[in-house]
Scaffold this motif. Structure first.
Motif, mmCIF file in Angstrom:
data_model
loop_
_atom_site.group_PDB
_atom_site.id
_atom_site.type_symbol
_atom_site.label_atom_id
_atom_site.label_comp_id
_atom_site.label_asym_id
_atom_site.label_seq_id
_atom_site.Cartn_x
_atom_site.Cartn_y
_atom_site.Cartn_z
ATOM 1 N N GLU A 239 0.862 -1.193 0.000
ATOM 2 C CA GLU A 239 0.000 0.000 0.000
ATOM 3 C C GLU A 239 0.899 1.244 0.000
ATOM 4 O O GLU A 239 2.007 1.224 0.524
ATOM 5 C CB GLU A 239 -0.897 0.022 1.252
ATOM 6 N N ARG B 15 -14.495 -5.681 -7.455
ATOM 7 C CA ARG B 15 -13.624 -4.934 -6.528
ATOM 8 C C ARG B 15 -14.404 -4.413 -5.319
ATOM 9 O O ARG B 15 -13.952 -4.506 -4.183
ATOM 10 C CB ARG B 15 -12.976 -3.764 -7.283
ATOM 11 N N TYR C 257 -10.598 -12.362 -6.886
ATOM 12 C CA TYR C 257 -9.506 -11.677 -7.604
ATOM 13 C C TYR C 257 -9.239 -12.384 -8.938
ATOM 14 O O TYR C 257 -9.030 -11.736 -9.960
ATOM 15 C CB TYR C 257 -8.219 -11.646 -6.776
ATOM 16 N N ARG D 41 -9.771 -10.805 -12.617
ATOM 17 C CA ARG D 41 -8.576 -10.794 -13.498
ATOM 18 C C ARG D 41 -8.917 -11.322 -14.893
ATOM 19 O O ARG D 41 -8.528 -10.733 -15.899
ATOM 20 C CB ARG D 41 -7.484 -11.651 -12.839
ATOM 21 N N ARG E 136 -1.031 -3.551 -10.648
ATOM 22 C CA ARG E 136 -1.202 -4.888 -10.049
ATOM 23 C C ARG E 136 -1.659 -5.932 -11.076
ATOM 24 O O ARG E 136 -2.366 -5.627 -12.019
ATOM 25 C CB ARG E 136 -2.197 -4.905 -8.881
ATOM 26 N N SER F 2 -1.830 -11.424 -6.214
ATOM 27 C CA SER F 2 -2.525 -12.582 -5.624
ATOM 28 C C SER F 2 -1.523 -13.550 -4.989
ATOM 29 O O SER F 2 -1.772 -14.107 -3.926
ATOM 30 C CB SER F 2 -3.337 -13.329 -6.687
ATOM 31 N N GLN G 95 -2.677 -13.202 -1.255
ATOM 32 C CA GLN G 95 -3.454 -14.375 -0.884
ATOM 33 C C GLN G 95 -2.524 -15.584 -0.629
ATOM 34 O O GLN G 95 -2.734 -16.340 0.305
ATOM 35 C CB GLN G 95 -4.481 -14.716 -1.987
#
Ligand code: TMP
Length: 207
Positions: A13, A51, A71, A75, A97, A102, A106
Motif C-alpha cells: 500500500e 472490486r 480476484y 482478473r 497490479r 494474488s 493471498q
C-alpha cells in the motif's frame, strides 16, 4: 503472439504506483506511443463491481479462498475484455497490479500458498507480463504514509503491520521466483526519482 507490451506495477500500500503509472503514460504518449492505463482489481465495469465486493469493509466474513477466487475472476474478465484486445492492437498496457499481487497477498499473507494461487489463476498464467516493476518500500514506511491519508480505508488497507510485513516478504520471494520478469526499484527515494527509475526500465523494455 501479442504485438503490444504488457507492463505491470507491484508493491504494498502507498508505494506511489498510481502516480508513477500516470507519469510514465504521459511521457510515453508524448513520444507517440499508444498507451492504456488500467488496474486490478477493476479497470472495466464487471471487475470494478467485483472490486467493490472484495474491498468492502463490511464484508468481514469473507474467507481467504473466496477473496482469492474473486480476484482471479475479476482478473480473467479484465484480461479478456480489456488487456488482450489492447495488446492485440499493439498498445502498451500499464497495469496497476496483476497476478503477483494474488501470489503475495493471498498466497503468502493469507497463507493459501503460491501453488494453489497459481492453480486458480491457471488461465491468467498464459498471459504473463513482459515486465513487472516492484516498487520496494518497507512496510513500516508505507504504513506511516497510509495512516496519514485521510480517504476511507478499504478491507485490506486496514490490516495491521504483521499482514503488511508478510506482503512485503512475499514480494521479495516472488521477485526471486521470477527474476527475469520482475525488476525492483527503491521506492524510498523521492517520487520523482522513483518515477524516473521506473521509466528507465520501461524504456529498456521498449527498445
Ligand atoms: P490498490 O490499493 O492497489 O488499488 O489494490 C487494492 C487492494 O487489493 C490492495 O490491498 C491489494 C489487494 N489485492 C490482492 O490482495 N490481491 C490481488 O490479486 C490484487 C490484484 C489486489
Amino acid at each position: 503472439m501479442l504485438k503490444g507490451k504488457f507492463i505491470t506495477f507491484e508493491g504494498g500500500e502507498c508505494t506511489g504506483k498510481t502516480t508513477i503509472i500516470n507519469e510514465i503514460a504521459k511521457k510515453l504518449t508524448s513520444l507517440g506511443f499508444d498507451v492504456i492505463i488500467t488496474r486490478e482489481p477493476g479497470g472495466i465495469d464487471i471487475a470494478e463491481q467485483i472490486r467493490e465486493i472484495i474491498l468492502n469493509p463490511k464484508n468481514t466474513k469473507m474467507v481467504p479462498e473466496t477473496e482469492a477466487l474473486l480476484y482471479a475472476a475479476s482478473r480473467m474478465q479484465h484480461l479478456k475484455e480489456k488487456v488482450i484486445p489492447a495488446l492485440e492492437a499493439g498498445k502498451i498496457v500499464l497495469c496497476d497490479r496483476y497476478l503477483d499481487s494474488s501470489l503475495v497477498y493471498q498466497g503468502y499473507a493469507r497463507n493459501l500458498g503460491v501453488k494453489s494461487i497459481l492453480e486458480i489463476n491457471h488461465f491468467a498464467t498464459m498471459y504473463m507480463p513482459d515486465l513487472t516493476i516492484f516498487i520496494d518500500v518497507k512496510p513500516e514506511i508505507a504504513l506511516g504514509r497510509l495512516n496519514s491519508r485521510k480517504e476511507k480505508v478499504d478491507r485490506l488497507d486496514s490490516e495491521g503491520l504483521l499482514f503488511h510485513q508478510k506482503v512485503y516478504n512475499g514480494y521479495l520471494e516472488v521477485a526471486k521466483m521470477y527474476k527475469n520478469r520482475i525488476k525492483s526499484v527503491d521506492g524510498n527515494n523521492s517520487l520523482e526519482d522513483v518515477t524516473l527509475a521506473c521509466y528507465k526500465l520501461v524504456e529498456e523494455e521498449l527498445k
